[in-house]
Design a protein around this motif. Structure first.
Motif, PDB file in Angstrom:
ATOM      1  N   VAL A  83      29.755 -25.632 -15.303  1.00 51.92           N
ATOM      2  CA  VAL A  83      29.271 -24.566 -14.418  1.00 51.92           C
ATOM      3  C   VAL A  83      29.045 -25.113 -13.008  1.00 51.92           C
ATOM      4  N   PHE A  84      28.423 -26.287 -12.891  1.00 50.58           N
ATOM      5  CA  PHE A  84      28.161 -26.880 -11.580  1.00 50.58           C
ATOM      6  C   PHE A  84      29.458 -27.272 -10.874  1.00 50.58           C
ATOM      7  N   VAL A  85      30.407 -27.850 -11.612  1.00 54.30           N
ATOM      8  CA  VAL A  85      31.683 -28.235 -11.011  1.00 54.30           C
ATOM      9  C   VAL A  85      32.392 -27.006 -10.443  1.00 54.30           C
ATOM     10  N   THR A  86      32.455 -25.951 -11.239  1.00 48.33           N
ATOM     11  CA  THR A  86      33.147 -24.732 -10.805  1.00 48.33           C
ATOM     12  C   THR A  86      32.475 -24.138  -9.577  1.00 48.33           C
ATOM     13  N   TRP A  87      31.144 -24.036  -9.618  1.00 47.02           N
ATOM     14  CA  TRP A  87      30.425 -23.485  -8.471  1.00 47.02           C
ATOM     15  C   TRP A  87      30.635 -24.338  -7.238  1.00 47.02           C
ATOM     16  N   MET A  88      30.566 -25.667  -7.398  1.00 47.49           N
ATOM     17  CA  MET A  88      30.698 -26.574  -6.257  1.00 47.49           C
ATOM     18  C   MET A  88      32.076 -26.474  -5.618  1.00 47.49           C
ATOM     19  N   ILE A  89      33.121 -26.397  -6.424  1.00 42.49           N
ATOM     20  CA  ILE A  89      34.484 -26.352  -5.892  1.00 42.49           C
ATOM     21  C   ILE A  89      34.701 -25.089  -5.069  1.00 42.49           C
ATOM     22  N   PHE A  90      34.317 -23.961  -5.614  1.00 43.25           N
ATOM     23  CA  PHE A  90      34.537 -22.706  -4.896  1.00 43.25           C
ATOM     24  C   PHE A  90      33.577 -22.572  -3.715  1.00 43.25           C
ATOM     25  N   TRP A  91      32.348 -23.085  -3.839  1.00 45.26           N
ATOM     26  CA  TRP A  91      31.412 -23.036  -2.708  1.00 45.26           C
ATOM     27  C   TRP A  91      31.943 -23.857  -1.547  1.00 45.26           C
ATOM     28  N   ALA A  95      32.580 -22.483   2.146  1.00 39.08           N
ATOM     29  CA  ALA A  95      31.603 -22.858   3.172  1.00 39.08           C
ATOM     30  C   ALA A  95      32.075 -23.956   4.104  1.00 39.08           C
ATOM     31  N   ALA A  96      33.257 -24.534   3.851  1.00 38.95           N
ATOM     32  CA  ALA A  96      33.689 -25.694   4.646  1.00 38.95           C
ATOM     33  C   ALA A  96      33.786 -25.372   6.131  1.00 38.95           C
ATOM     34  N   ARG A  97      34.142 -24.151   6.475  1.00 36.75           N
ATOM     35  CA  ARG A  97      34.350 -23.801   7.876  1.00 36.75           C
ATOM     36  C   ARG A  97      33.050 -23.476   8.605  1.00 36.75           C
ATOM     37  N   THR A  98      31.982 -23.300   7.867  1.00 31.69           N
ATOM     38  CA  THR A  98      30.724 -22.923   8.520  1.00 31.69           C
ATOM     39  C   THR A  98      29.602 -23.927   8.286  1.00 31.69           C
ATOM     40  N   ILE A  99      29.835 -24.921   7.441  1.00 31.75           N
ATOM     41  CA  ILE A  99      28.740 -25.808   7.056  1.00 31.75           C
ATOM     42  C   ILE A  99      28.213 -26.608   8.239  1.00 31.75           C
ATOM     43  N   ALA A 100      29.093 -27.033   9.157  1.00 32.58           N
ATOM     44  CA  ALA A 100      28.636 -27.832  10.295  1.00 32.58           C
ATOM     45  C   ALA A 100      27.672 -27.039  11.168  1.00 32.58           C
ATOM     46  N   GLY A 101      28.042 -25.804  11.498  1.00 32.52           N
ATOM     47  CA  GLY A 101      27.169 -24.975  12.324  1.00 32.52           C
ATOM     48  C   GLY A 101      25.853 -24.655  11.637  1.00 32.52           C
ATOM     49  N   GLU A 102      25.900 -24.391  10.326  1.00 38.33           N
ATOM     50  CA  GLU A 102      24.675 -24.083   9.600  1.00 38.33           C
ATOM     51  C   GLU A 102      23.738 -25.291   9.572  1.00 38.33           C
ATOM     52  N   LEU A 103      24.300 -26.478   9.329  1.00 36.55           N
ATOM     53  CA  LEU A 103      23.462 -27.680   9.296  1.00 36.55           C
ATOM     54  C   LEU A 103      22.830 -27.954  10.654  1.00 36.55           C
ATOM     55  N   ARG A 104      23.601 -27.794  11.725  1.00 29.68           N
ATOM     56  CA  ARG A 104      23.041 -28.029  13.060  1.00 29.68           C
ATOM     57  C   ARG A 104      21.934 -27.019  13.375  1.00 29.68           C
ATOM     58  N   GLY A 105      22.132 -25.782  12.934  1.00 30.37           N
ATOM     59  CA  GLY A 105      21.095 -24.782  13.170  1.00 30.37           C
ATOM     60  C   GLY A 105      19.813 -25.098  12.411  1.00 30.37           C
ATOM     61  N   THR A 184      41.412 -29.478  -1.459  1.00 35.53           N
ATOM     62  CA  THR A 184      42.239 -28.651  -2.326  1.00 35.53           C
ATOM     63  C   THR A 184      42.771 -29.466  -3.501  1.00 35.53           C
ATOM     64  N   TRP A 185      43.332 -30.643  -3.217  1.00 33.92           N
ATOM     65  CA  TRP A 185      43.898 -31.470  -4.276  1.00 33.92           C
ATOM     66  C   TRP A 185      42.813 -32.007  -5.209  1.00 33.92           C
ATOM     67  N   THR A 186      41.724 -32.516  -4.636  1.00 36.68           N
ATOM     68  CA  THR A 186      40.659 -33.029  -5.494  1.00 36.68           C
ATOM     69  C   THR A 186      39.998 -31.899  -6.273  1.00 36.68           C
ATOM     70  N   GLY A 187      39.922 -30.714  -5.673  1.00 29.90           N
ATOM     71  CA  GLY A 187      39.367 -29.574  -6.393  1.00 29.90           C
ATOM     72  C   GLY A 187      40.207 -29.200  -7.599  1.00 29.90           C
ATOM     73  N   ALA A 188      41.543 -29.193  -7.431  1.00 26.00           N
ATOM     74  CA  ALA A 188      42.431 -28.869  -8.550  1.00 26.00           C
ATOM     75  C   ALA A 188      42.301 -29.909  -9.666  1.00 26.00           C
ATOM     76  N   LEU A 189      42.227 -31.191  -9.287  1.00 26.33           N
ATOM     77  CA  LEU A 189      42.064 -32.234 -10.306  1.00 26.33           C
ATOM     78  C   LEU A 189      40.714 -32.118 -11.008  1.00 26.33           C
ATOM     79  N   LEU A 190      39.670 -31.780 -10.256  1.00 29.05           N
ATOM     80  CA  LEU A 190      38.358 -31.641 -10.869  1.00 29.05           C
ATOM     81  C   LEU A 190      38.300 -30.447 -11.821  1.00 29.05           C
ATOM     82  N   ILE A 191      39.080 -29.419 -11.551  1.00 25.96           N
ATOM     83  CA  ILE A 191      39.142 -28.288 -12.484  1.00 25.96           C
ATOM     84  C   ILE A 191      39.708 -28.748 -13.824  1.00 25.96           C
TER      85      ILE A 191
END
Length: 326
Positions: A83-91, A95-105, A184-191
């Motif tokens: 469950v954690f692996v699946t949630w982490m991969i899709f999250w 969120a990759a495109r917004t995580i930097a701005g959110e962390l700085r905020g 993307t590649w590591t996510g597919a392997l982790l699945i």
């Protein structure tokens, strides 16, 4: 052991990117005095993650005397890890495109509160990755080796060390990699790794007597996939692919791996085209920004998007055709 190395690499790089964003923001904001608080929060998160991993192992080996109880405990942790692996991969993909701005905020808000808030913010940003890593590692190591030997732990540490090295080079701008392709590649392997962990969890449920069909084999290809060969050991260690799985194990592996891979690898929806200029004559890009444009990709150096120039000075309006200035 490749599976645990991959877990350490993937989770370690995510945590390293988070820390590098925080550090870069403080350095460029001339707030180096807050760096000790960030490292304190990171260190506490790592220590708590190690403690959590030890507690899981101690519970399995020392507190559970009956083999049926251990099998049930390992089965439950395997399902939780999936469950954690699946949630982490899709999250991470979302969120990759917004995580930097959110962390700085969030770090800006923490700076206004005080040093304890800065340490707490760094702790919360890293501890999630650490707890996930501990849980996933335990389940992956159990499915690969049955919890024996130090190989999986060494592989995990190797993956984390590699991730820290990559993160440091990215921070120093000495290395450039396509993070989208990497995740993307590591996510597919982790699945596929998670599918193997789920299969192992189903097997533990069967051994504990919770699920039936332990001896109902889906197939037996032992003459082709001899468990004593190196390639059979590699497949079993990476993705828990075995020569004689039960029907329920096979159904669980396929039912998880196929739809999750399809959902993960499908192309994301194409963003809508910018709207034309508004009636007031403002460019469409400005209207798009107000509505919420796509955030930039993760930037380990901490550089955000270049702000649009302001119009504090006097503005000129278009002259009608045929008129001339006085």
């Amino acid at each position: 052991m490749f599976a645990t190395y991959l877990i350490g690499l993937r989770e370690g790089l995510e945590a390293t990117l988070v820390v590098s964003i925080l550090v870069a923001f403080l350095v460029k904001s001339q707030r180096r005095d807050r760096l000790p608080q960030v490292w304190a929060g990171v260190g506490f998160a790592v220590a708590l993650s190690v403690l959590f991993g030890w507690l899981i192992e101690y519970t399995s080996t020392s507190l559970l005397a009956r083999s049926e109880d251990r099998e049930l405990f390992e089965a439950v942790t395997s399902v939780a890890a999936v469950v954690f692996v699946t949630w982490m991969i899709f999250w991470m993909r979302r969120a990759a495109r917004t995580i930097a701005g959110e962390l700085r905020g969030k770090l800006t808000e923490a700076l206004a509160v005080g040093s304890l808030a800065v340490a707490g913010m760094a702790f919360l940003a890293v501890v999630r990755e650490g707890l996930e890593t501990a849980l996933i590692f335990y389940s992956a190591a159990q499915s690969a080796t049955g919890g024996t030997g130090s190989g999986p732990l060494l592989a995990l540490i190797g993956g984390i060390v590699t991730a820290v090295g990559i993160g440091f080079l990215l921070y120093r701008s000495a290395l450039r990699i396509n993070l989208s392709t990497f995740f993307t590649w590591t996510g597919a392997l982790l699945i596929l790794v998670a599918a193997g962990i789920l299969k192992y969890g189903v097997h533990d449920f069967q051994e504990a007597g919770v699920l039936p069909g332990l001896n109902d084999l889906a197939f037996d290809i032992t003459p082709v996939l001899d468990p004593s060969t190196w390639y059979a050991a590699l497949l079993a260690g990476m993705f828990n692919v075995t020569a004689a799985p039960s029907v329920l194990e096979t159904v669980a592996w396929v039912a998880y791996a196929v739809p999750v891979l399809v959902l993960f690898l499908r192309k994301p929806a194409t963003p809508a085209k910018p709207a034309p200029a508004t009636a007031a004559g403002r460019p469409a890009s400005a209207a798009t920004d107000e509505a919420g444009s796509a955030a930039p990709a993760v930037d380990p150096t901490g550089d955000g998007p270049v702000p649009a120039p302001t119009t504090d000075g006097p503005t000129t309006t278009a002259q009608p055709a045929g008129s001339r200035r006085v």
